[in-house]
Design a protein around this motif. Structure first.
Motif, PDB file in Angstrom:
ATOM      1  N   LEU A  51      13.342  19.484  27.378  1.00  0.00           N
ATOM      2  CA  LEU A  51      14.198  19.559  28.325  1.00  0.00           C
ATOM      3  C   LEU A  51      14.867  20.918  28.328  1.00  0.00           C
ATOM      4  CD1 LEU A  51      15.693  17.578  30.259  1.00  0.00           C
ATOM      5  CD2 LEU A  51      17.241  17.196  28.343  1.00  0.00           C
ATOM      6  N   PHE A  52      15.126  21.190  29.741  1.00  0.00           N
ATOM      7  CA  PHE A  52      15.706  22.510  30.129  1.00  0.00           C
ATOM      8  C   PHE A  52      17.071  22.901  28.965  1.00  0.00           C
ATOM      9  CE2 PHE A  52      19.237  24.697  32.422  1.00  0.00           C
ATOM     10  CZ  PHE A  52      18.786  25.969  32.674  1.00  0.00           C
ATOM     11  N   GLY A  53      17.161  24.007  28.592  1.00  0.00           N
ATOM     12  CA  GLY A  53      18.300  24.324  27.590  1.00  0.00           C
ATOM     13  C   GLY A  53      17.930  25.315  26.501  1.00  0.00           C
ATOM     14  N   SER A  54      18.468  25.462  25.523  1.00  0.00           N
ATOM     15  CA  SER A  54      18.271  26.024  24.309  1.00  0.00           C
ATOM     16  C   SER A  54      18.854  25.279  23.097  1.00  0.00           C
ATOM     17  CB  SER A  54      19.044  27.549  24.383  1.00  0.00           C
ATOM     18  OG  SER A  54      18.918  28.341  25.436  1.00  0.00           O
ATOM     19  N   THR A  55      17.844  25.630  22.169  1.00  0.00           N
ATOM     20  CA  THR A  55      18.176  25.125  20.761  1.00  0.00           C
ATOM     21  C   THR A  55      17.721  25.986  19.467  1.00  0.00           C
ATOM     22  OG1 THR A  55      17.769  23.057  19.246  1.00  0.00           O
ATOM     23  CG2 THR A  55      15.895  23.860  20.351  1.00  0.00           C
ATOM     24  N   SER A  56      18.205  25.546  18.231  1.00  0.00           N
ATOM     25  CA  SER A  56      17.627  26.532  17.108  1.00  0.00           C
ATOM     26  C   SER A  56      16.650  26.031  16.516  1.00  0.00           C
ATOM     27  CB  SER A  56      18.896  26.696  16.263  1.00  0.00           C
ATOM     28  OG  SER A  56      18.456  27.282  15.121  1.00  0.00           O
ATOM     29  N   ILE A  57      15.595  26.722  16.141  1.00  0.00           N
ATOM     30  CA  ILE A  57      14.480  26.192  15.204  1.00  0.00           C
ATOM     31  C   ILE A  57      14.621  26.852  13.931  1.00  0.00           C
ATOM     32  CG2 ILE A  57      12.038  26.123  14.825  1.00  0.00           C
ATOM     33  CD1 ILE A  57      12.831  24.582  17.400  1.00  0.00           C
ATOM     34  N   THR A  58      14.743  26.027  12.828  1.00  0.00           N
ATOM     35  CA  THR A  58      14.881  26.448  11.488  1.00  0.00           C
ATOM     36  C   THR A  58      13.528  26.082  10.522  1.00  0.00           C
ATOM     37  OG1 THR A  58      17.042  26.416  11.599  1.00  0.00           O
ATOM     38  CG2 THR A  58      16.253  26.417   9.453  1.00  0.00           C
ATOM     39  N   ALA A  59      13.183  26.927   9.586  1.00  0.00           N
ATOM     40  CA  ALA A  59      12.226  27.094   8.766  1.00  0.00           C
ATOM     41  C   ALA A  59      12.793  26.895   7.333  1.00  0.00           C
ATOM     42  CB  ALA A  59      10.743  27.832   8.737  1.00  0.00           C
ATOM     43  N   ALA A  60      12.768  26.073   6.523  1.00  0.00           N
ATOM     44  CA  ALA A  60      13.459  26.125   5.256  1.00  0.00           C
ATOM     45  C   ALA A  60      12.491  26.063   4.016  1.00  0.00           C
ATOM     46  CB  ALA A  60      14.631  24.997   5.136  1.00  0.00           C
ATOM     47  N   SER A  61      12.723  26.527   3.051  1.00  0.00           N
ATOM     48  CA  SER A  61      12.133  26.308   1.673  1.00  0.00           C
ATOM     49  C   SER A  61      12.867  26.041   0.528  1.00  0.00           C
ATOM     50  CB  SER A  61      11.031  27.434   1.388  1.00  0.00           C
ATOM     51  OG  SER A  61      10.315  27.199   0.070  1.00  0.00           O
TER      52      SER A  61
END
Length: 206
Positions: free
Chosen positions: A95-105
């Motif tokens: 969907l139109f908009g912005s979000t944060s993508i996270t990679a965690a170890s």
């Protein structure tokens, strides 16, 4: 000369010392480096609704080495209604908009913002259609995009705004116009190569 028993004791002591030294040396040699940071790329990427983008996670360790962690790290999206991400780091625009993508170890993680843009825009409407303001005052505009299928989205914060006469009024990236001098100017909003019909902003002296 030392007796045979004494020789065996000395040999045993040296053997023990050798094995201890070997164990310590091997432990130091084979110790795994500690992960210190995780970096995600590409940073600040944009994709269209319905499109996908492969993200890459790179780990940096305390010995200065780096390693790709893309398929061996926990991926997550702060808002899955805007974008999802699978276990391999493949992002899908929802969907139109912005979000944060996270990679965690473990306790080490990295993140980046991804922007989901509109695709297949049919038209853009700008409101209000014929506003009048005084010199020194502001006029907020709203840009509404209609896409194929009839859905509408407020794109005021992402559209490219233009004032045809910047000596009369300027307009910022969020659609807020400021009157500078008496006169008129044409305000338009553009996104995805689609430009709205111009609306006339009149600036008068109070």
């Amino acid at each position: 000369m030392p007796s045979s028993k004494r020789k065996l004791q000395i040999l045993g002591a040296f053997t023990v010392l050798f094995l201890v030294a070997l164990a310590v040396g091997c432990k130091g040699f084979f110790v795994n480096p500690t992960l210190t940071t995780v970096t995600i790329g590409p940073q600040g990427a944009s994709i269209e609704m319905g499109s996908t983008l492969q993200m890459v996670a790179t780990g940096t360790y305390d010995d200065g080495s780096t390693k790709s962690l893309t398929g061996n790290i926990l991926w997550s999206s702060a808002d899955t209604s805007i974008a999802t991400v699978n276990n391999s780091g493949l992002v899908s625009g929802v969907l139109f908009g912005s979000t944060s993508i996270t990679a965690a170890s473990g306790t080490v993680s990295g993140s980046t913002t991804i922007n989901i843009a509109l695709a297949n825009i049919i038209k853009i409407d700008v409101t209000p259609t014929s506003p009048s303001i005084f010199v020194g005052s502001d006029q907020p505009f709203v840009a509404t995009a209609t896409v194929q299928g009839g859905q509408t989205f407020d794109i005021s914060d992402s559209a490219q705004w233009t004032s045809s006469n910047t000596s009369v009024a300027t307009i910022d990236s969020t659609g807020d116009a400021t009157g500078l001098a008496v006169g008129t100017t044409q305000i338009t909003a553009t996104s995805d190569n689609v430009t709205s019909t111009a609306v006339t902003l009149t600036v008068t002296q109070q």
